[in-house]
Write an enzyme that holds these catalytic residues in place. Structure first.
Site, mmCIF file in Angstrom:
data_model
loop_
_atom_site.group_PDB
_atom_site.id
_atom_site.type_symbol
_atom_site.label_atom_id
_atom_site.label_comp_id
_atom_site.label_asym_id
_atom_site.label_seq_id
_atom_site.Cartn_x
_atom_site.Cartn_y
_atom_site.Cartn_z
ATOM 1 N N CYS A 264 0.910 -1.536 -0.088
ATOM 2 C CA CYS A 264 0.107 -0.125 0.106
ATOM 3 C C CYS A 264 0.631 1.344 0.323
ATOM 4 C CB CYS A 264 -0.757 -0.285 1.265
ATOM 5 S SG CYS A 264 -2.095 -1.339 0.934
ATOM 6 N N GLU B 137 1.001 3.837 1.945
ATOM 7 C CA GLU B 137 0.669 4.696 3.091
ATOM 8 C C GLU B 137 2.056 3.774 3.740
ATOM 9 O OE1 GLU B 137 -2.241 3.413 1.596
ATOM 10 O OE2 GLU B 137 -3.786 4.460 2.785
ATOM 11 N N CYS C 130 -3.652 -0.872 7.249
ATOM 12 C CA CYS C 130 -2.391 0.275 7.179
ATOM 13 C C CYS C 130 -2.541 1.028 8.301
ATOM 14 C CB CYS C 130 -2.500 1.010 5.687
ATOM 15 S SG CYS C 130 -1.354 0.902 4.296
HETATM 16 N N1 THU Z 1 -4.753 0.243 -1.191
HETATM 17 C C1 THU Z 1 -3.495 1.539 -1.000
HETATM 18 O O1 THU Z 1 -2.385 1.368 -0.908
HETATM 19 N N2 THU Z 1 -3.838 2.163 -0.105
HETATM 20 C C2 THU Z 1 -5.256 1.676 0.736
HETATM 21 O O2 THU Z 1 -4.898 2.510 2.099
HETATM 22 C C3 THU Z 1 -5.960 1.104 0.834
HETATM 23 C C4 THU Z 1 -5.585 0.481 -0.844
HETATM 24 C C5 THU Z 1 -4.190 -0.465 -2.326
HETATM 25 C C6 THU Z 1 -3.592 -1.389 -2.521
HETATM 26 C C7 THU Z 1 -4.019 -2.224 -4.072
HETATM 27 O O3 THU Z 1 -2.268 -2.087 -4.751
HETATM 28 C C8 THU Z 1 -5.507 -1.167 -4.440
HETATM 29 O O4 THU Z 1 -4.836 0.358 -3.872
HETATM 30 C C9 THU Z 1 -6.306 -1.674 -4.525
HETATM 31 O O5 THU Z 1 -6.311 -1.712 -3.192
#
Ligand code: THU
Length: 141
Positions: A61, A63, A97
């Protein structure tokens, strides 16, 4: 450290940093691009973007990337966090996260949401992860 109010320009700079990071997101599977920016206790900004993987659970992610960059450069506290997703719904940090943020944020640390153009709601870490488990629990064994 308690949350000091972000100035308008600090907020703008932080949001723009997250938007810029989002442009580099690697999300060929979900096509859901996310950027994040963390303001640390030294006033420095650290950014991250989501990095997906063909083995889906191995994706990272935005974050997590931003927090990792902060720690790598010596930052230990997040004064504010911005997460930027696509228009439509406001992206809020996923459950994992929220726990990662818990390590470096205070209960009242602002977590801002945004998309390419606009700001969404701001939450405190406590609102996103109430009654959470954190480092202080480990000192009370
Ligand atoms: N995602 C994030 O990067 N941060 C979050 O808090 C929510 C989800 C990303 C993970 C994945 O690559 C995409 O969003 C779809 O879930």
């Amino acid at each position: 450290m308690s949350a000091t109010k972000l100035s308008v320009s600090e907020k703008q700079t932080l949001v723009e940093a997250a938007r810029l990071a989002r442009k580099n997101a690697y999300a060929p599977y979900s096509r859901y691009l996310v950027g994040a920016a963390v303001l640390d206790e030294h006033g420095r900004i650290h950014v991250g973007c989501n990095v997906e993987n063909a083995a889906y659970p191995e994706g990272l992610c935005a974050e997590a990337g931003a927090l990792s960059a902060m720690v790598l450069s010596g930052g230990r506290r997040a004064r504010a966090v911005v997460v930027v997703g696509a228009g439509g719904t406001w992206v809020t940090p996923c459950g994992g996260c929220r726990q990662k943020l818990r390590e470096f944020c205070d209960a009242d640390t602002p977590i801002l949401t945004a998309n390419e153009q606009d700001l969404g709601p701001t939450y405190t870490l406590e609102q996103l992860l109430p009654a959470s488990f954190g480092p202080e629990h480990l000192t009370k064994r």
